[in-house]
Design an enzyme around this catalytic site. Structure first.
Site: not given
Length: 114
Positions: A29, A31-33
């Site tokens: 996904v 660089l999410h959180a």
């Protein structure tokens, strides 16, 4: 009284350099959180400046800022350019590239494949 100026030639500091690299983001996904926090935390551990550019952009963002990194909306397949300038820049680039290539160590931390 004589005024004398002494000029010394200083050798370049081998630890203070600037360098950059490119790496493809393969995390499922992007660089999410969690990956953004991991990236910026590692970036902040180095005393040099670190900047990123996404997909050939000429806009360089502060790689130590969670707001800037998450705001860049870096997705899977994005090409991330990372540059560092200053003390330990080469080591910083190497460590950040390896982190991205390891998918931010998410497989081992969360028991799943990213």
């Amino acid at each position: 009284m004589t005024n004398r100026w002494r000029i010394e030639k200083q050798e370049p500091d081998p630890l203070q350099v600037n360098c950059q690299t490119e790496v493809e983001v393969k995390h499922g996904v992007g660089l999410h959180a969690r990956p953004s926090v991991t990236f910026t935390r590692l970036a902040k551990s180095f005393p040099c400046s670190i900047e990123i550019a996404v997909n050939g952009s000429d806009v360089w963002l502060n790689g130590k800022s969670i707001i800037k990194v998450m705001g860049a909306r870096i997705r899977k397949g994005s090409i991330l350019r990372i540059r560092a300038d200053g003390i330990l820049a080469e080591e910083a680039i190497r460590a950040l590239k390896e982190l991205i290539e390891r998918n931010f160590d998410e497989e081992t931390k969360h028991g799943r494949t990213a």
